[in-house]
Design a protein around this motif. Sequence first.
Motif, short mmCIF file in Angstrom:
data_model
loop_
_atom_site.label_atom_id
_atom_site.label_comp_id
_atom_site.label_asym_id
_atom_site.label_seq_id
_atom_site.Cartn_x
_atom_site.Cartn_y
_atom_site.Cartn_z
N LEU A 253 -6.94 6.17 0.26
CA LEU A 253 -6.44 5.12 -0.48
C LEU A 253 -5.66 5.57 -2.32
N ALA A 254 -4.55 5.17 -2.35
CA ALA A 254 -4.10 5.24 -3.33
C ALA A 254 -4.24 3.86 -4.65
N ASP A 255 -4.22 4.84 -5.68
CA ASP A 255 -4.46 3.96 -6.73
C ASP A 255 -3.34 2.74 -7.88
N ALA A 256 -2.20 2.44 -6.02
CA ALA A 256 -0.70 1.79 -6.20
C ALA A 256 -0.63 1.19 -5.71
N GLU A 257 0.17 0.02 -6.50
CA GLU A 257 0.82 -1.19 -5.62
C GLU A 257 1.42 0.20 -4.17
N ALA A 258 1.76 -0.93 -2.95
CA ALA A 258 2.19 -0.38 -1.63
C ALA A 258 3.81 -0.29 -1.48
N LEU A 259 4.64 -0.75 -2.52
CA LEU A 259 5.59 -0.58 -3.22
C LEU A 259 5.57 0.67 -3.51
N GLN A 260 5.02 1.54 -4.73
CA GLN A 260 5.36 2.34 -5.12
C GLN A 260 5.37 3.24 -4.22
N ALA A 265 7.34 7.53 -1.30
CA ALA A 265 7.42 7.89 0.70
C ALA A 265 8.80 9.12 0.41
N ALA A 266 9.63 7.70 0.54
CA ALA A 266 11.52 7.57 0.61
C ALA A 266 12.11 7.77 -0.05
N ALA A 267 11.49 8.71 -1.11
CA ALA A 267 12.48 9.70 -1.90
C ALA A 267 12.04 11.30 -1.73
N ALA A 268 10.94 11.71 -0.90
CA ALA A 268 10.49 12.81 -0.45
C ALA A 268 10.69 12.83 0.57
N GLN A 269 11.77 11.62 1.37
CA GLN A 269 11.59 11.60 2.74
C GLN A 269 10.23 11.96 3.76
#
Length: 303
Positions: A253-260, A265-269
């Motif tokens: 569970l991350a304390d951020a919005e799904a978009l963030q 994840a995309a930037a880190a491939q």
Amino acid sequence: MGCMIKVENLTRTYGDYTAVDNVSFVARPGRVTGFLGPNGAGKTTTMRIMVGLSAPTDGNVTIGGHRYEDIPNPGRHVGVLLDASAQHAGRTGREVLLISARTMGLPDSRVDEMLALVGLNPSEAKRRVRNYSLGMRQRLGLANALLGDPQILILDEPANGLDPAGIRWMRGLLKSYAERGGTVLLSSHLLNEVQLIADDIVMIGRGKIVAQGTPESLLSQTGTFFRAVEEPQLLEALAANGISASPLGEGFLADAEALQVGKVAAAAQITLIELRPADGGLEDLFLELTADTQRDFTEGVVA
């Protein structure tokens, strides 16, 4: 004697099967702790270890700082109801309680008080237990647990077999018991029942604790639930972006919005398996946390 139940790193294996896997939690005085999980999650095994009916493979449980087997006259300190059907079928309800009372050194008058408290009338008290409904056996089992005026109650699925009025009555009884300083630990696979009565919830699935906290704190679990192929790398990348994440069931569970989370994840491939908002009721959380255990019951069911 203190009233806290302390479970520390409890593990119980049967051959290759792990019924309870490194479980730790505390049930405190003045509170009702709901031990919640689907059938087969490890609730009963944990409770059996608590009261000395099974030995742990590892870890330990103390009740008021003592192991259950070391407590003198334990019925005066700890009330236990693990199986309402495990009562002598040939005895009357009153006889079952009389034997317990005399074993504990209590006056016979206490038996009549308890019968009245749990709503078993004189004619029902004279009937043999084999002629009791499951609900009546639950009431008798609860009377037995309360007989010694204990400071701690350990109850496995106590609402089983009770009608809606009986469940409401039991809820009131246990809440007032906790309000007077008692410690109540009750297990259930029924989420709504636990939500209505518990001050604290401990959720278990496949022998592991998957979440714990107050109903309010569990309900307010907002943020984003995610699972990824390269989870350690994603956790590192999120931390570098100031986003914290904690384990939740099979994922995090991350304390951020799904978009963030998706952008990091995309930037880190990194390959995401699942990404979605984690807000929702306690029911959603429960189903999410125990999804792999629930699947066993739904596979092969034709809608």
